[in-house]
Design an enzyme around this catalytic site. Structure first.
Site, PDB file in Angstrom:
ATOM      1  N   ALA A  66       0.785  -1.202   0.114  1.00 18.92           N
ATOM      2  CA  ALA A  66      -0.087  -0.058  -0.100  1.00 18.92           C
ATOM      3  C   ALA A  66       0.962   1.189  -0.037  1.00 18.92           C
ATOM      4  CB  ALA A  66      -0.971   0.197   1.203  1.00 18.92           C
ATOM      5  N   GLY A 111       0.744  -4.928   0.761  1.00 19.33           N
ATOM      6  CA  GLY A 111      -0.518  -5.191  -0.181  1.00 19.33           C
ATOM      7  C   GLY A 111      -0.262  -5.737  -1.361  1.00 19.33           C
ATOM      8  N   GLU A 114      -0.667  -9.311  -0.434  1.00 17.91           N
ATOM      9  CA  GLU A 114      -2.428  -9.489  -0.106  1.00 17.91           C
ATOM     10  C   GLU A 114      -2.792  -9.414  -1.433  1.00 17.91           C
ATOM     11  OE1 GLU A 114      -2.257  -6.199   2.376  1.00 17.91           O
ATOM     12  OE2 GLU A 114      -2.971  -7.286   4.117  1.00 17.91           O
ATOM     13  N   GLU A 134       4.327  -4.800   7.328  1.00 19.57           N
ATOM     14  CA  GLU A 134       3.751  -4.000   7.806  1.00 19.57           C
ATOM     15  C   GLU A 134       4.454  -3.470   9.449  1.00 19.57           C
ATOM     16  OE1 GLU A 134       2.343  -6.253   6.340  1.00 19.57           O
ATOM     17  OE2 GLU A 134       0.746  -5.381   4.763  1.00 19.57           O
TER      18      GLU A 134
HETATM   19  N1  COA Z   1       4.528   2.812  -0.809  1.00 17.62           N
HETATM   20  C1  COA Z   1       5.076   4.201  -1.341  1.00 17.62           C
HETATM   21  N2  COA Z   1       6.141   4.318  -2.067  1.00 17.62           N
HETATM   22  C2  COA Z   1       6.923   3.094  -2.158  1.00 17.62           C
HETATM   23  C3  COA Z   1       6.640   1.947  -1.492  1.00 17.62           C
HETATM   24  C4  COA Z   1       5.368   1.677  -0.804  1.00 17.62           C
HETATM   25  N3  COA Z   1       4.819   0.838  -0.432  1.00 17.62           N
HETATM   26  N4  COA Z   1       7.513   1.169  -1.882  1.00 17.62           N
HETATM   27  C5  COA Z   1       8.546   1.815  -2.804  1.00 17.62           C
HETATM   28  N5  COA Z   1       7.999   3.083  -3.099  1.00 17.62           N
HETATM   29  C6  COA Z   1       8.843   4.171  -3.624  1.00 17.62           C
HETATM   30  C7  COA Z   1      10.190   4.717  -2.750  1.00 17.62           C
HETATM   31  O1  COA Z   1       9.611   5.597  -1.874  1.00 17.62           O
HETATM   32  C8  COA Z   1      10.629   5.209  -3.893  1.00 17.62           C
HETATM   33  O2  COA Z   1      10.203   6.559  -4.293  1.00 17.62           O
HETATM   34  P1  COA Z   1      11.076   7.807  -4.521  1.00 17.62           P
HETATM   35  O3  COA Z   1      11.862   7.412  -5.783  1.00 17.62           O
HETATM   36  O4  COA Z   1      10.176   8.811  -4.839  1.00 17.62           O
HETATM   37  O5  COA Z   1      11.864   7.935  -3.322  1.00 17.62           O
HETATM   38  C9  COA Z   1      10.603   4.284  -5.075  1.00 17.62           C
HETATM   39  O6  COA Z   1       9.436   3.738  -4.691  1.00 17.62           O
HETATM   40  C10 COA Z   1      11.429   3.333  -5.025  1.00 17.62           C
HETATM   41  O7  COA Z   1      11.953   2.528  -3.861  1.00 17.62           O
HETATM   42  P2  COA Z   1      13.326   2.427  -3.219  1.00 17.62           P
HETATM   43  O8  COA Z   1      12.782   2.189  -1.766  1.00 17.62           O
HETATM   44  O9  COA Z   1      14.028   3.627  -3.471  1.00 17.62           O
HETATM   45  O10 COA Z   1      13.709   1.173  -3.918  1.00 17.62           O
HETATM   46  P3  COA Z   1      14.780  -0.020  -3.090  1.00 17.62           P
HETATM   47  O11 COA Z   1      15.040  -0.806  -4.480  1.00 17.62           O
HETATM   48  O12 COA Z   1      15.995   0.893  -2.825  1.00 17.62           O
HETATM   49  O13 COA Z   1      13.811  -0.700  -2.082  1.00 17.62           O
HETATM   50  C11 COA Z   1      11.913  -1.873  -1.453  1.00 17.62           C
HETATM   51  C12 COA Z   1      13.001  -1.726  -2.584  1.00 17.62           C
HETATM   52  C13 COA Z   1      10.833  -2.663  -1.894  1.00 17.62           C
HETATM   53  C14 COA Z   1      12.702  -2.753  -0.521  1.00 17.62           C
HETATM   54  C15 COA Z   1      11.795  -0.484  -0.674  1.00 17.62           C
HETATM   55  O14 COA Z   1      11.164   0.206  -1.353  1.00 17.62           O
HETATM   56  C16 COA Z   1      10.466  -0.944   0.542  1.00 17.62           C
HETATM   57  O15 COA Z   1      10.968  -1.339   1.457  1.00 17.62           O
HETATM   58  N6  COA Z   1       9.464  -0.614   0.205  1.00 17.62           N
HETATM   59  C17 COA Z   1       8.247  -0.614   1.301  1.00 17.62           C
HETATM   60  C18 COA Z   1       7.791  -1.751   1.360  1.00 17.62           C
HETATM   61  C19 COA Z   1       6.691  -1.997   2.268  1.00 17.62           C
HETATM   62  O16 COA Z   1       6.764  -1.509   3.511  1.00 17.62           O
HETATM   63  N7  COA Z   1       5.395  -2.320   1.814  1.00 17.62           N
HETATM   64  C20 COA Z   1       4.248  -2.227   2.885  1.00 17.62           C
HETATM   65  C21 COA Z   1       3.394  -1.227   2.976  1.00 17.62           C
HETATM   66  S1  COA Z   1       2.076  -1.526   3.962  1.00 17.62           S
END
Ligand code: COA
Length: 260
Positions: A66, A111, A114, A134
């Site tokens: 999400a 999400g 999910e 989460e």
């Molecule tokens: N919601 C909003 N934005 C997200 C996102 C999310 N769940 N997951 C990634 N993004 C965005 C990042 O903020 C970034 O945006 P920006 O370039 O404007 O800063 C872009 O996507 C790329 O993500 P980034 O974190 O730079 O990539 P990465 O390869 O370093 O890491 C992940 C990848 C998946 C490990 C990391 O993005 C992450 O942990 N995301 C969140 C996962 C999460 O907690 N999901 C559950 C949400 S309830």
């Protein structure tokens, strides 16, 4: 429309839906939840669509969760509404009267996992990472993660993924029964489409019968589920497809199903 948050392409009877926010790793904001709801309602109603494949745009992510930026600003009432809208959309997918295949091409987190779990089959790239992170955000899964993971993989795996928040790789997800198949990333699209085309050539009303029985059976005692299955089985004898399938077997030819 390439600027849409959700792309839709028909490949014959297979509709491919692609969550299209690659710069945000296809995170689900409200607009994307609503676009998915509309697209799956339309796929359910369209007789030309026999199977849906769901995936994410870009090389990195199926859906990375999400949208955290959007969630950061929500009030409790808005948070509940956000969860209910996501749950409604995912329930629409789960109860769709035609098969939905998740093509998990990268991160399927929060999400995203999910969303994959409400699909009927999951085929994942060997590079995919799956998890319910989460708790790392001070949250819990809100689109059905605690419930569908429990039903798919059991209590131990659910508690491990949801309590630790740590992602697992595709091979472990296969071992836990969270995905059906893992394939080399370069072969993912071809294999997912081959699976979808196989399903699209099958008898639509029979597939629907299986989906209905499994959905119903997941929520009732076995006696009720068996009675429901027998009724659905009987209903199949009213279909042209049943005469075609059994007749084609007896005539040693390939069946052609028309969904009637
Ligand atoms: N919601 C909003 N934005 C997200 C996102 C999310 N769940 N997951 C990634 N993004 C965005 C990042 O903020 C970034 O945006 P920006 O370039 O404007 O800063 C872009 O996507 C790329 O993500 P980034 O974190 O730079 O990539 P990465 O390869 O370093 O890491 C992940 C990848 C998946 C490990 C990391 O993005 C992450 O942990 N995301 C969140 C996962 C999460 O907690 N999901 C559950 C949400 S309830």
């Amino acid at each position: 429309m390439t600027d849409s948050v959700l792309l839709s392409t028909d490949r014959g009877p297979v509709r491919v839906l692609t969550v299209n926010r690659p710069d945000k790793l296809n995170a689900l904001d409200l607009a994307t939840l609503d676009a998915l709801q509309t697209a799956f309602d339309a796929a359910a109603a369209d007789p030309g669509v026999r199977v849906v494949v769901l995936t994410g745009a870009g090389p990195k992510a199926f859906v990375a969760g999400a949208d955290i930026a959007q969630m950061n600003t929500l009030t409790p009432a808005q948070g509940r509404d956000f969860a209910l809208r996501g749950q409604r959309m995912m329930r629409t997918i789960e109860t769709l009267p035609k098969p939905v295949v998740a093509m998990v091409n990268g991160f399927a987190l929060g999400g995203g996992l999910e969303l994959a779990m409400c699909c009927h089959l999951r085929i994942a790239a060997d590079s995919a990472k799956l998890g319910q992170p989460e708790v790392n955000l001070g949250l819990i899964p809100g689109f059905g993660g605690t419930q569908r993971l429990l039903r798919l993989a059991g209590r131990a795996a659910t508690l491990e993924l949801c309590l630790t928040g740590a992602p697992i790789d595709a091979a472990r997800a296969l071992q836990l029964g969270i995905v059906n198949r893992v394939v080399p990333a370069a072969e993912l699209e071809a294999q997912a489409m081959a699976l979808a085309e196989q399903l699209a050539a099958s008898a639509p009303l029979a597939l629907r019968g299986v989906l209905d029985c499994v959905n119903f059976g997941g929520e009732c005692a076995i006696g009720e589920g068996l009675a429901y299955e027998a009724t659905q089985f009987g209903l199949m004898f009213a279909t042209e497809d049943m005469r075609e399938g059994t007749g084609a077997f007896l005539a040693r030819r390939k069946p052609e199903f028309n969904g009637r």
